[in-house]
Design a protein around this motif. Sequence first.
Motif: not given
Length: 129
Positions: A6-14, A32-39
């Motif tokens: 999975y492409d899991t990004r735990l950094n806060v983007l906004f 195909p499986w992307y997860n990004q912390t927004l705020c």
Amino acid sequence: MTEFPYDTRLNVLFPALQKIELAPLVASVTHPWYNQTLCRVNDSVVRLGVMQGAYHWHKHDADDEFFFTLEGRFLVDLEPSPAGEPGRVVELGPGEGVVVPRGVVHRTRAPERAVILMVETAAIVPTGD
């Protein structure tokens, strides 16, 4: 430690007070499986998921999770309970959400590309305990 595809990004983007525009971010996703912390909101985070396929079975011993579908169809498979209650599938379409309580073994799936929001504690391990 287990490696997951999975492409899991735990950094806060906004940061706080910055407008969040999802369309350009969603359009840029190729994994195909992307997860990004927004705020971050107090002790929780809001995450964006853009996905197709199935996640692995897992649970979170100390944390509930909220899933809310923006686009596509998103399925939450629930394992049978130790008390003998049968497993089931919660199917979510656009504008629908569900809370998976802590300790419940579950797996999420998207038969076709889906865009979802997740709300969970900032300390949660996305891949489970």
